[in-house]
Design a protein around this motif. Structure first.
Motif, PDB file in Angstrom:
ATOM      1  N   HIS A   1      43.818  50.480  39.170  1.00 12.23           N
ATOM      2  CA  HIS A   1      44.499  50.722  37.894  1.00 12.23           C
ATOM      3  C   HIS A   1      44.015  52.034  37.283  1.00 12.23           C
ATOM      4  CE1 HIS A   1      44.373  46.287  38.365  1.00 12.23           C
ATOM      5  NE2 HIS A   1      45.624  46.355  37.936  1.00 12.23           N
ATOM      6  N   PRO A   2      44.935  52.891  36.855  1.00 11.23           N
ATOM      7  CA  PRO A   2      44.522  54.107  36.145  1.00 11.23           C
ATOM      8  C   PRO A   2      44.027  53.759  34.747  1.00 11.23           C
ATOM      9  CG  PRO A   2      46.909  53.892  36.093  1.00 11.23           C
ATOM     10  CD  PRO A   2      46.400  52.792  36.990  1.00 11.23           C
ATOM     11  N   PRO A   3      43.253  54.639  34.123  1.00 13.08           N
ATOM     12  CA  PRO A   3      42.813  54.379  32.741  1.00 13.08           C
ATOM     13  C   PRO A   3      44.016  54.218  31.811  1.00 13.08           C
ATOM     14  CG  PRO A   3      41.630  56.233  33.706  1.00 13.08           C
ATOM     15  CD  PRO A   3      42.739  55.920  34.641  1.00 13.08           C
ATOM     16  N   LEU A   4      43.911  53.290  30.883  1.00 11.37           N
ATOM     17  CA  LEU A   4      44.992  53.076  29.928  1.00 11.37           C
ATOM     18  C   LEU A   4      44.784  53.913  28.677  1.00 11.37           C
ATOM     19  CD1 LEU A   4      45.674  49.215  29.967  1.00 11.37           C
ATOM     20  CD2 LEU A   4      46.850  51.017  31.218  1.00 11.37           C
TER      21      LEU A   4
ATOM     22  N   ALA B   1      45.021  54.580  24.611  1.00 10.40           N
ATOM     23  CA  ALA B   1      44.565  53.704  23.526  1.00 10.40           C
ATOM     24  C   ALA B   1      45.637  52.699  23.113  1.00 10.40           C
ATOM     25  CB  ALA B   1      44.130  54.543  22.329  1.00 10.40           C
ATOM     26  N   THR B   2      46.895  53.131  23.062  1.00  7.73           N
ATOM     27  CA  THR B   2      47.967  52.226  22.635  1.00  7.73           C
ATOM     28  C   THR B   2      48.159  51.085  23.624  1.00  7.73           C
ATOM     29  OG1 THR B   2      49.528  53.775  23.670  1.00  7.73           O
ATOM     30  CG2 THR B   2      49.232  53.931  21.277  1.00  7.73           C
ATOM     31  N   SER B   3      48.123  51.391  24.930  1.00 10.01           N
ATOM     32  CA  SER B   3      48.296  50.351  25.944  1.00 10.01           C
ATOM     33  C   SER B   3      47.087  49.416  25.978  1.00 10.01           C
ATOM     34  CB  SER B   3      48.506  50.987  27.316  1.00 10.01           C
ATOM     35  OG  SER B   3      49.681  51.773  27.335  1.00 10.01           O
ATOM     36  N   ALA B   4      45.875  49.985  25.865  1.00 13.93           N
ATOM     37  CA  ALA B   4      44.675  49.154  25.841  1.00 13.93           C
ATOM     38  C   ALA B   4      44.672  48.254  24.602  1.00 13.93           C
ATOM     39  CB  ALA B   4      43.429  50.030  25.867  1.00 13.93           C
ATOM     40  N   ALA B   5      45.142  48.779  23.480  1.00 11.87           N
ATOM     41  CA  ALA B   5      45.203  47.981  22.247  1.00 11.87           C
ATOM     42  C   ALA B   5      46.134  46.792  22.428  1.00 11.87           C
ATOM     43  CB  ALA B   5      45.658  48.847  21.081  1.00 11.87           C
ATOM     44  N   ARG B   6      47.282  47.015  23.084  1.00 17.82           N
ATOM     45  CA  ARG B   6      48.205  45.904  23.321  1.00 17.82           C
ATOM     46  C   ARG B   6      47.556  44.825  24.177  1.00 17.82           C
ATOM     47  NH1 ARG B   6      52.044  47.667  27.297  1.00 17.82           N
ATOM     48  NH2 ARG B   6      50.469  46.720  28.655  1.00 17.82           N
ATOM     49  N   ALA B   7      46.811  45.245  25.219  1.00 20.25           N
ATOM     50  CA  ALA B   7      46.137  44.281  26.098  1.00 20.25           C
ATOM     51  C   ALA B   7      45.094  43.482  25.328  1.00 20.25           C
ATOM     52  CB  ALA B   7      45.502  45.008  27.280  1.00 20.25           C
ATOM     53  N   VAL B   8      44.334  44.153  24.467  1.00 22.43           N
ATOM     54  CA  VAL B   8      43.316  43.455  23.682  1.00 22.43           C
ATOM     55  C   VAL B   8      43.965  42.488  22.701  1.00 22.43           C
ATOM     56  CG1 VAL B   8      41.458  43.754  21.991  1.00 22.43           C
ATOM     57  CG2 VAL B   8      41.603  45.272  23.968  1.00 22.43           C
TER      58      VAL B   8
ATOM     59  N   SER C   1      34.534  42.764  25.318  1.00 24.62           N
ATOM     60  CA  SER C   1      34.252  44.178  25.082  1.00 24.62           C
ATOM     61  C   SER C   1      34.206  44.952  26.399  1.00 24.62           C
ATOM     62  CB  SER C   1      32.918  44.335  24.342  1.00 24.62           C
ATOM     63  OG  SER C   1      32.966  43.731  23.076  1.00 24.62           O
ATOM     64  N   GLU C   2      33.616  44.328  27.426  1.00 30.67           N
ATOM     65  CA  GLU C   2      33.538  44.970  28.741  1.00 30.67           C
ATOM     66  C   GLU C   2      34.940  45.161  29.329  1.00 30.67           C
ATOM     67  OE1 GLU C   2      31.489  44.317  33.156  1.00 30.67           O
ATOM     68  OE2 GLU C   2      31.172  42.843  31.548  1.00 30.67           O
ATOM     69  N   PHE C   3      35.801  44.185  29.106  1.00 33.80           N
ATOM     70  CA  PHE C   3      37.176  44.296  29.594  1.00 33.80           C
ATOM     71  C   PHE C   3      37.892  45.466  28.919  1.00 33.80           C
ATOM     72  CE2 PHE C   3      41.724  42.985  29.112  1.00 33.80           C
ATOM     73  CZ  PHE C   3      42.091  43.153  30.437  1.00 33.80           C
ATOM     74  N   LEU C   4      37.670  45.624  27.629  1.00 29.58           N
ATOM     75  CA  LEU C   4      38.273  46.743  26.914  1.00 29.58           C
ATOM     76  C   LEU C   4      37.793  48.073  27.497  1.00 29.58           C
ATOM     77  CD1 LEU C   4      39.821  48.158  24.668  1.00 29.58           C
ATOM     78  CD2 LEU C   4      37.921  47.647  23.110  1.00 29.58           C
ATOM     79  N   ALA C   5      36.494  48.192  27.730  1.00 33.32           N
ATOM     80  CA  ALA C   5      35.959  49.418  28.324  1.00 33.32           C
ATOM     81  C   ALA C   5      36.542  49.635  29.721  1.00 33.32           C
ATOM     82  CB  ALA C   5      34.435  49.344  28.386  1.00 33.32           C
ATOM     83  N   HIS C   6      36.707  48.546  30.458  1.00 32.46           N
ATOM     84  CA  HIS C   6      37.283  48.619  31.802  1.00 32.46           C
ATOM     85  C   HIS C   6      38.712  49.149  31.754  1.00 32.46           C
ATOM     86  CE1 HIS C   6      38.035  47.418  35.958  1.00 32.46           C
ATOM     87  NE2 HIS C   6      39.114  46.772  35.548  1.00 32.46           N
TER      88      HIS C   6
END
Length: 321
Positions: free
Chosen positions: A72-75, A77-84, A59-64
């Motif tokens: 790294h710039p903020p991702l 939602a779509t890019s963060a979702a792919r990473a998760v 969860s902390e990684f997702l917030a990061h």
């Protein structure tokens, strides 16, 4: 499992995706990048084995990802979702392979991308688009005008319009100005009956009487309402080409998509005071929740009505007058 072991496990997971699941090299590169960032994140927090990872770390990684850091710039939602999704895939793999007793990422959901509001044209822009679709008096011009009038006048999807057969039309009487109704088949072949305005009916009349016979004569005959130059049923791609051509002629190419006329149909009905559940039926939505996104599109109309009607919304000059 050491940090090196975590990376070896990640390599094993990627090999599994490539060999067993047949994932593309493009997808594998993206997953390798996302998981590599995740392992760096864990290492910076002293996490050296998969057994040490807890749900809170994921969860902390997702917030990061969403806030970013110096490197790294903020991702989005779509890019963060792919990473998760990549991280979840890795932990699922480790759990199934018996490398970890459980899956710490199981309950961490990818962020939901913001739902984009559908674009809608103004009434004047719709008029410009429809005018641009009827350049000339050729069969193709008559067909394209009728097609766009049906899309806007009935709120039909492109696929529904090209699937229309002659038996699906019940045209009103020209002498009394009524438009009739059209039978559309939506998702799952769900049938609905939609009224047709006099403009759509007039355009269909012109196409069916003066345009369609010229094209059907070259083919073997078809029940389709909209046909191509060879007399066969018009394809979705050809219908979209007709819309795109009209959009370019009218100067609206950047604002028109395959669903634009359907979105405009719904928005203009709501602006005119139609009940959202009536619009739901006309659009063929299974849930009114889907239709309610159009109420947000009409916010500007609400502002205009508020500005005109509420005494404290008026300008000082108008109040004094």
């Amino acid at each position: 499992m050491s940090r090196t072991g975590l990376r070896l496990a990640a390599d094993g997971w990627l090999d599994h995706l490539r060999v067993e699941r047949g994932r593309s090299e493009h997808t594998l590169r993206a997953y390798r990048r996302d998981v590599g960032r995740y392992l760096d994140f864990l290492a910076a927090r002293g996490i050296t084995s998969a057994e040490q990872v807890r749900e809170g770390h994921v969860s902390e990684f997702l917030a990061h990802l969403r806030t970013g850091d110096a490197d790294h710039p903020p991702l989005a939602a779509t890019s963060a979702a792919r990473a998760v999704v990549a991280v979840r895939g890795l932990h699922t793999f480790l759990a199934l392979e018996g490398e970890t007793p459980d899956d710490p990422a199981r309950e961490v959901s990818p962020p939901t991308p913001p739902r984009r509001l559908p674009s809608a044209l103004s009434v004047d822009e719709v008029h410009r688009l429809l005018q641009a679709a009827s350049v000339g008096d050729t069969p193709a011009a008559l067909r394209d005008r009728a097609l766009l009038e049906v899309l806007y006048g009935c709120g039909a999807r492109v696929g529904e319009a090209v699937a229309l057969d002659l038996d699906d039309l019940e045209l009103g009487r020209a002498e009394d100005g009524t438009g009739g109704v059209v039978r559309l088949f939506g998702k799952g072949r769900k049938e609905r009956i939609v009224p047709m305005g006099r403009y759509a009916r007039a355009s269909l009349d012109a196409w069916l009487v003066r345009g369609r016979p010229e094209l059907v004569r070259t083919g073997r005959g078809t029940p389709a309402v909209f046909v191509n130059a060879r007399g066969g049923r018009l394809s979705r791609q050809s219908a979209w080409t007709a819309i795109k051509t009209a959009a370019e002629r009218s100067g609206l190419a950047s604002t028109v998509s395959p669903h634009t006329l359907r979105h405009s149909f719904a928005t203009h009905l709501l602006d005119g005071g139609a009940d959202v559940r009536v619009v739901q039926e006309l659009l063929g939505h299974a849930s009114v929740t889907t239709t309610q996104i159009y109420t947000h599109v009409s916010t500007q109309r609400l502002r205009e009505v508020y500005a005109q009607a509420h005494p404290r919304a008026r300008s000082a000059a108008r109040q004094e007058g």
